[in-house]
Write a protein that holds these residues in place. Structure first.
Motif, mmCIF file in Angstrom:
data_model
loop_
_atom_site.group_PDB
_atom_site.id
_atom_site.type_symbol
_atom_site.label_atom_id
_atom_site.label_comp_id
_atom_site.label_asym_id
_atom_site.label_seq_id
_atom_site.Cartn_x
_atom_site.Cartn_y
_atom_site.Cartn_z
ATOM 1 N N GLY A 260 4.978 6.454 9.409
ATOM 2 C CA GLY A 260 6.182 7.018 8.817
ATOM 3 C C GLY A 260 5.948 8.316 8.086
ATOM 4 N N LEU A 261 4.805 8.953 8.322
ATOM 5 C CA LEU A 261 4.469 10.198 7.639
ATOM 6 C C LEU A 261 4.716 11.388 8.557
ATOM 7 N N LEU B 46 0.843 -1.190 0.000
ATOM 8 C CA LEU B 46 0.000 0.000 0.000
ATOM 9 C C LEU B 46 0.878 1.239 0.000
ATOM 10 N N LYS B 47 0.606 2.148 -0.926
ATOM 11 C CA LYS B 47 1.295 3.431 -0.944
ATOM 12 C C LYS B 47 0.388 4.426 -0.227
ATOM 13 N N VAL B 48 0.864 4.968 0.886
ATOM 14 C CA VAL B 48 0.081 5.871 1.720
ATOM 15 C C VAL B 48 0.685 7.263 1.598
ATOM 16 N N THR B 49 -0.141 8.254 1.231
ATOM 17 C CA THR B 49 0.296 9.629 1.060
ATOM 18 C C THR B 49 -0.502 10.532 1.978
ATOM 19 N N VAL C 276 5.590 3.397 1.436
ATOM 20 C CA VAL C 276 5.056 2.124 0.960
ATOM 21 C C VAL C 276 5.129 1.138 2.112
ATOM 22 N N ARG C 277 4.003 0.554 2.448
ATOM 23 C CA ARG C 277 3.918 -0.401 3.552
ATOM 24 C C ARG C 277 3.333 -1.701 3.038
ATOM 25 N N VAL D 16 -4.696 6.395 -0.225
ATOM 26 C CA VAL D 16 -4.093 5.066 -0.291
ATOM 27 C C VAL D 16 -4.218 4.502 -1.694
ATOM 28 N N GLU D 17 -3.120 3.917 -2.181
ATOM 29 C CA GLU D 17 -3.109 3.241 -3.473
ATOM 30 C C GLU D 17 -2.531 1.851 -3.277
#
Length: 62
Positions: free
Chosen positions: A28-29, A5-8, A37-38, A57-58
């Motif tokens: 981690g943000l 998962l890419k979390v922005t 990326v997790r 989330v992607e």
């Protein structure tokens, strides 16, 4: 095939509760626009659910 998962972070943590600030930090943000990326897991999904209004989330198939 592993899924990640890419979390922005898309919104500020100013005026948010301390537990939501801590959740973003554990992901981690630190700042708006930062992405991490997790690995897709129940724990990470729970973190994302807690701060869903602050992140985008992607899914990434590897």
């Amino acid at each position: 095939m592993a899924t990640s998962l890419k979390v922005t972070q898309i919104k500020s943590v100013i005026s948010e509760k301390q537990n939501q600030r801590n959740t973003l930090r554990s992901l981690g943000l630190k700042r708006i626009g930062q992405s991490v990326v997790r690995e897709d897991s129940q724990q990470v999904r729970g973190y994302i659910r807690a701060v869903a209004h602050l992140v985008k989330v992607e899914e990434i198939n590897e």
